[in-house]
Write a protein that holds these residues in place. Sequence first.
Motif, short mmCIF file in Angstrom:
data_model
loop_
_atom_site.label_atom_id
_atom_site.label_comp_id
_atom_site.label_asym_id
_atom_site.label_seq_id
_atom_site.Cartn_x
_atom_site.Cartn_y
_atom_site.Cartn_z
N ALA A 135 -21.45 52.15 20.96
CA ALA A 135 -22.39 53.25 20.68
C ALA A 135 -21.89 54.15 19.55
N ILE A 136 -20.58 54.26 19.42
CA ILE A 136 -19.98 55.12 18.41
C ILE A 136 -20.33 54.67 16.98
N ASP A 137 -20.70 53.40 16.83
CA ASP A 137 -21.05 52.85 15.50
C ASP A 137 -22.55 52.93 15.19
N LEU A 138 -23.35 53.40 16.14
CA LEU A 138 -24.80 53.41 15.94
C LEU A 138 -25.21 54.58 15.05
N THR A 139 -25.69 54.27 13.84
CA THR A 139 -26.11 55.30 12.88
C THR A 139 -27.63 55.46 12.92
N GLU A 140 -28.13 56.50 12.29
CA GLU A 140 -29.59 56.68 12.16
C GLU A 140 -30.20 55.53 11.36
N GLU A 141 -29.45 55.05 10.37
CA GLU A 141 -29.94 53.91 9.56
C GLU A 141 -30.15 52.68 10.43
N TYR A 142 -29.19 52.40 11.31
CA TYR A 142 -29.34 51.24 12.20
C TYR A 142 -30.54 51.43 13.14
N LEU A 143 -30.72 52.64 13.63
CA LEU A 143 -31.85 52.91 14.53
C LEU A 143 -33.19 52.66 13.81
N THR A 144 -33.27 53.11 12.57
CA THR A 144 -34.49 52.89 11.78
C THR A 144 -34.72 51.41 11.55
N TRP A 145 -33.64 50.69 11.29
CA TRP A 145 -33.72 49.23 11.08
C TRP A 145 -34.22 48.54 12.35
N ILE A 146 -33.67 48.93 13.50
CA ILE A 146 -34.09 48.34 14.77
C ILE A 146 -35.57 48.63 15.03
N GLU A 147 -35.98 49.84 14.71
CA GLU A 147 -37.39 50.21 14.94
C GLU A 147 -38.32 49.35 14.07
N LYS A 148 -37.90 49.08 12.84
CA LYS A 148 -38.70 48.22 11.96
C LYS A 148 -38.77 46.80 12.52
N LEU A 149 -37.62 46.29 12.99
CA LEU A 149 -37.59 44.93 13.54
C LEU A 149 -38.50 44.80 14.77
N ALA A 150 -38.66 45.90 15.49
CA ALA A 150 -39.47 45.87 16.71
C ALA A 150 -40.92 45.46 16.42
N ASP A 151 -41.34 45.60 15.18
CA ASP A 151 -42.69 45.19 14.75
C ASP A 151 -42.85 43.68 14.68
N HIS A 152 -41.72 42.98 14.58
CA HIS A 152 -41.75 41.52 14.43
C HIS A 152 -42.38 40.90 15.68
N PRO A 153 -43.33 39.95 15.50
CA PRO A 153 -44.03 39.40 16.66
C PRO A 153 -43.13 38.72 17.69
N LYS A 154 -41.91 38.31 17.29
CA LYS A 154 -41.04 37.64 18.26
C LYS A 154 -39.99 38.55 18.87
N VAL A 155 -40.03 39.81 18.53
CA VAL A 155 -39.16 40.79 19.20
C VAL A 155 -39.91 41.32 20.41
N VAL A 156 -39.36 41.06 21.60
CA VAL A 156 -40.08 41.35 22.85
C VAL A 156 -39.46 42.46 23.69
N ALA A 157 -38.32 43.00 23.25
CA ALA A 157 -37.68 44.06 24.03
C ALA A 157 -36.68 44.82 23.16
N ILE A 158 -36.34 46.04 23.62
CA ILE A 158 -35.29 46.85 22.99
C ILE A 158 -34.06 46.77 23.90
N GLY A 159 -32.94 46.39 23.33
CA GLY A 159 -31.70 46.29 24.08
C GLY A 159 -30.88 45.09 23.61
N GLU A 160 -29.61 44.94 24.09
CA GLU A 160 -29.30 45.68 25.25
C GLU A 160 -28.69 47.04 24.91
N THR A 161 -29.09 48.00 25.74
CA THR A 161 -28.58 49.36 25.64
C THR A 161 -28.20 49.79 27.06
N GLY A 162 -27.64 50.97 27.20
CA GLY A 162 -27.26 51.42 28.54
C GLY A 162 -25.94 52.15 28.50
N LEU A 163 -25.15 51.99 29.56
CA LEU A 163 -23.85 52.68 29.66
C LEU A 163 -22.80 51.70 30.19
#
Length: 255
Positions: A67-95
């Motif tokens: 988690a310490i390496d997660l930047t705003e840039e990576y979050l934006t990138w992940i959000e863009k990828l979520a638009d891809h028709p074969k991306v079906v979930a966000i994760g893995e995330t958690g504690l």
Amino acid sequence: MLFDTHVHLNADQFEDDVEEVITRARDVGVENMVVVGFDEKTIKIAMALVEKHDFLYAAVGWHPVDAIDLTEEYLTWIEKLADHPKVVAIGETGLDYHWDKSPKDVQKEAFRKQIHLAKRVKLPIIIHDREAHQDIVDILKEENAEDVGGIMHCFGGSVEIAQQCLKMNFHISFGGPVTFKNAKRPKEVAKEVPINRLLIETDAPFLAPHPYRGKRNEPSYVKLIAEQIAELREVRYEEIAKETTANAKRLFGIS
Ligand code: NI
């Protein structure tokens, strides 16, 4: 037909023979698999694999250990990828309170941000929970994660924790540990979860089921998970295979 809802075909351990591993899984009846990305490198490989194979899907997220390496840039990138028709979930995330690379408050912040992201893109969340059951449940509640729901991956919590997760629209997924002789708790929970919320996974290359415990895990072994759960619930293997596959397809929106 079987559905492995959590596999890391993108891990270094499969670098040399990923195509053979995929073929072996398909040969035992694994129809679909979700390749779970958890950092920059593994997300990129997951996306390449789902472009290549129509029966593979991807989840994109950031692992709590890193988690310490997660930047705003990576979050934006992940959000863009979520638009891809074969991306079906966000994760893995958690504690993950087992390792201390990322402090707890940093992990919690990264977890909350990914819940917010999942709600914006309207995708289910794949939760990694290691020694953090109550904090996970509290954050899911506070952030109204039930709007999107998701999966408690490789669930290791108690029946009580499982019930709280079920109330919040989450599915409970079992992996290798449910087959371990000394794994009392997962066996207990696997008997209790309503059939329409039950999922199976390997988390390969990690956590290989009995009798491969300690060896490299692979998605063809998901059959052993389904067999163990059928035995615990005293139902036919075919029923577990059919129901868990239908649950996964419904959750991921795969027809
Ligand atoms: Ni995983």
